[in-house]
Design an enzyme around this catalytic site. Structure first.
Site, PDB file in Angstrom:
ATOM      1  N   TYR A   1       0.744  -1.123   0.018  1.00 19.49           N
ATOM      2  CA  TYR A   1       0.070   0.072  -0.121  1.00 19.49           C
ATOM      3  C   TYR A   1       0.866   1.216   0.025  1.00 19.49           C
ATOM      4  O   TYR A   1       1.894   1.492   0.758  1.00 19.49           O
ATOM      5  CB  TYR A   1      -0.808  -0.023   1.320  1.00 19.49           C
ATOM      6  CG  TYR A   1      -1.842  -0.851   1.253  1.00 19.49           C
ATOM      7  CD1 TYR A   1      -2.918  -0.970   0.287  1.00 19.49           C
ATOM      8  CD2 TYR A   1      -2.156  -1.977   2.209  1.00 19.49           C
ATOM      9  CE1 TYR A   1      -4.185  -1.579   0.154  1.00 19.49           C
ATOM     10  CE2 TYR A   1      -3.092  -2.880   2.263  1.00 19.49           C
ATOM     11  CZ  TYR A   1      -4.274  -2.755   1.404  1.00 19.49           C
ATOM     12  OH  TYR A   1      -5.237  -3.559   1.204  1.00 19.49           O
TER      13      TYR A   1
ATOM     14  N   ASP B   1      -6.119  -0.630  -6.449  1.00 27.18           N
ATOM     15  CA  ASP B   1      -7.527  -0.457  -6.402  1.00 27.18           C
ATOM     16  C   ASP B   1      -8.292   0.009  -5.000  1.00 27.18           C
ATOM     17  O   ASP B   1      -9.369  -0.217  -4.806  1.00 27.18           O
ATOM     18  CB  ASP B   1      -8.073  -2.044  -6.661  1.00 27.18           C
ATOM     19  CG  ASP B   1      -7.816  -3.040  -5.805  1.00 27.18           C
ATOM     20  OD1 ASP B   1      -7.031  -2.745  -4.858  1.00 27.18           O
ATOM     21  OD2 ASP B   1      -8.241  -4.165  -5.803  1.00 27.18           O
TER      22      ASP B   1
ATOM     23  N   HIS C   1      -9.982  -7.082  -4.916  1.00 28.23           N
ATOM     24  CA  HIS C   1      -9.635  -6.944  -3.599  1.00 28.23           C
ATOM     25  C   HIS C   1     -10.466  -7.900  -2.720  1.00 28.23           C
ATOM     26  O   HIS C   1     -10.960  -7.584  -1.641  1.00 28.23           O
ATOM     27  CB  HIS C   1     -10.049  -5.572  -3.126  1.00 28.23           C
ATOM     28  CG  HIS C   1      -8.949  -5.119  -2.097  1.00 28.23           C
ATOM     29  ND1 HIS C   1      -7.619  -4.093  -2.385  1.00 28.23           N
ATOM     30  CD2 HIS C   1      -8.775  -5.345  -0.662  1.00 28.23           C
ATOM     31  CE1 HIS C   1      -7.106  -3.895  -1.320  1.00 28.23           C
ATOM     32  NE2 HIS C   1      -7.632  -4.518  -0.272  1.00 28.23           N
TER      33      HIS C   1
END
Length: 499
Positions: free
Chosen positions: A237, A265, A357
């Site tokens: 991230y 995403d 995800h």
């Protein structure tokens, strides 16, 4: 840090005006951090002047407090001679969970990955809500599973399948299965050893683990648990502070990580309502937000509490920067369209993950499996296929080796499994993960023989019928095992105490 601090001194700092806590035998002044804490101030104040390790550990990497609290707020170490051993109160919930753990089916009776998910009640309600939740109406998480049932096999016959080989190569790394362990956060919510269960099992079975940014264990703790030359990937991230990201990425490369999977995403987290509701019922969840403050939304949950650092400004202009700071393979995780797949290829990435995800972001987004067909067709226009320099991975909804083979037939290089292994170690630790690998291995052997494929290269498009994949309604038989483990969303509840 200064000299040893008696616990009596720590106890004197137990309110909003002066709030000290103990974590891993160290004392920290978190007074100025109270209103900045993503999970709200109330959960910290609950442990003001006390040892907060038990609440802190499952939902934070060990170094989180060191990285985020200024050094001048590190007060010192607790004087061990002043620590009073606290006898943990055994609640009725603890007793219930222990009884369920004692009654678990023996591992040799676990026959498929669904079985690991079935004993969900061995998890705390907080852990189950965080692991199982998906966004909004949870359409996509269910579609991820249903999509595989709309692809049908076209097996070939009369081939010598005495010997079948399901091993493969993933980004230059040997793998005993065409499967890697996809990143899932907060492993210690399910088991005290957290992600280390995956690392140790993967080493024994020749499987590649993707280390999550939001692991409960620290990055170095996971790498230290790996065997020499054990291949590891890193899920990233991207932090708003690019220097933090650069330091993290380059440290990972120095530690031997082979590939960087950048999550693309999640500019904002989806509304995961099962997780969000837990803040109302579990004040110790570590994600309950402040009360009495107008500027704080009461709709966050564990996911939001641990992820406020993620940068929503991440864009295509950042890809050259990533290529400049690392020599690792760069994979974009969360691609859904042919247009973005081609852009990733043209940007010099080494691959993409077709992922939504785990259904936790944009609800009613299509499954990675369905997107695979159009994306492979688009990439074929850019050069030879399969392309040895560009990999296409798929994750989401995978529970069987047959699911993996369908994805490979449609053009996937390999497939990621996240929740399946997460539930395996939550209930059974490392042995559960190893059992999951054995189950998949048995399924690959059977399915490849019945399909007429002697190795992964022989699993080709002609072996599947995907003509119904884009039909989102039909007469596909019900997946009873998945439906048994799936917990439907609920509505807001009346408070029993007020009735």
């Amino acid at each position: 840090m200064s000299s040893l601090i008696p616990t009596s001194t720590v106890a004197e700092h137990a309110d909003r005006d002066s709030c000290w806590i103990i974590v891993h035998s160290k004392v920290y002044d978190v007074t100025e951090f109270l209103d900045e804490h993503p999970g709200g101030s109330k959960i910290i104040l609950k442990y003001a002047g006390k040892d907060a390790t038990e609440a802190y550990e499952p939902i934070h990497p060990p170094n989180a407090i060191l990285d985020n609290l200024p050094i001048e707020k590190h007060i010192g170490s607790v004087d061990p001679n002043t620590v009073v051993k606290v006898v943990k109160e055994i609640t009725e919930e603890d007793k219930r969970r222990q009884a369920l753990m004692d009654a678990r089916p023996p591992l040799d009776e676990i026959l498929n990955l669904h079985d690991f998910e079935a004993p969900k009640t061995v998890l705390t309600p907080k852990a189950w809500a965080y692991y199982s939740s998906a966004s909004d109406d949870e359409i996509t998480i269910r579609e991820n599973r249903a999509a595989f049932q709309r692809v049908w096999f076209r097996p070939r016959i009369l081939r010598d399948v005495t010997s079948v080989d399901w091993s493969t190569n993933i980004l230059g790394c040997k793998s005993s299965l065409p499967v890697y362990i996809s990143a899932t956060a907060l492993g210690k919510l399910g088991h005290p050893d957290g992600e280390l269960n995956l690392t140790r099992a993967a080493a024994k079975h020749g499987i590649i683990q993707m280390i999550p940014t939001l692991a409960s264990c620290s990055f170095d703790e996971i790498v230290d648990a790996a065997q020499p030359n054990q291949p590891l990937f890193l899920q990233l991230y991207v932090n708003k502070d690019r220097e933090i990201t650069k330091k993290y990425v380059q440290h990972a490369e120095k530690r031997g990580v082979r590939a960087l999977f950048i999550t693309v995403d999640a500019p904002q987290l989806g509304r995961r309502e099962k997780d969000m509701r837990m803040k109302f019922v579990d004040d110790g969840a570590g994600a309950k937000v402040q009360e009495g403050q107008k500027d704080v939304k009461k709709d966050q949950g564990v996911a939001r509490a641990i992820s406020s650092f993620i940068d929503p400004s991440l864009s295509w202009k950042d890809i050259p920067w990533f290529r400049s700071i690392t020599n690792m393979h760069i994979i974009l995780k969360g691609v859904s369209t042919p247009e973005d797949a081609v852009l990733a290829y043209e940007a010099g990435c080494q691959g993409i993950v077709l992922s939504n995800h785990g259904g936790r972001q944009l609800d009613t987004a299509r499954s990675g499996l369905e997107n695979l067909i159009d994306i492979v067709a688009a990439l074929k226009t850019k050069g030879p296929w399969p392309n040895p320099n560009f990999s296409v991975f798929v994750d989401g909804g995978v529970r069987r080796a047959s699911d993996v083979l369908k994805a490979i037939a449609l053009g996937a290089s390999a497939v990621g499994i996240g929740r399946g292994f997460l539930y395996a170690f939550s209930s059974y630790g490392q042995e559960g993960v190893e059992r999951a690998f054995d189950i998949l291995r048995d399924e690959f052997e059977m399915n490849m023989r019945l399909l007429g494929a002697r190795n992964i290269r022989e699993v080709v498009p002609d072996m599947v019928d995907a003509s119904a994949l884009s039909a989102h309604a039909g007469l596909t038989p019900t997946d009873n095992l998945f439906n048994t483990t799936y917990q439907p969303l609920g509505l807001a509840q009346f408070k029993n105490a007020k009735l």
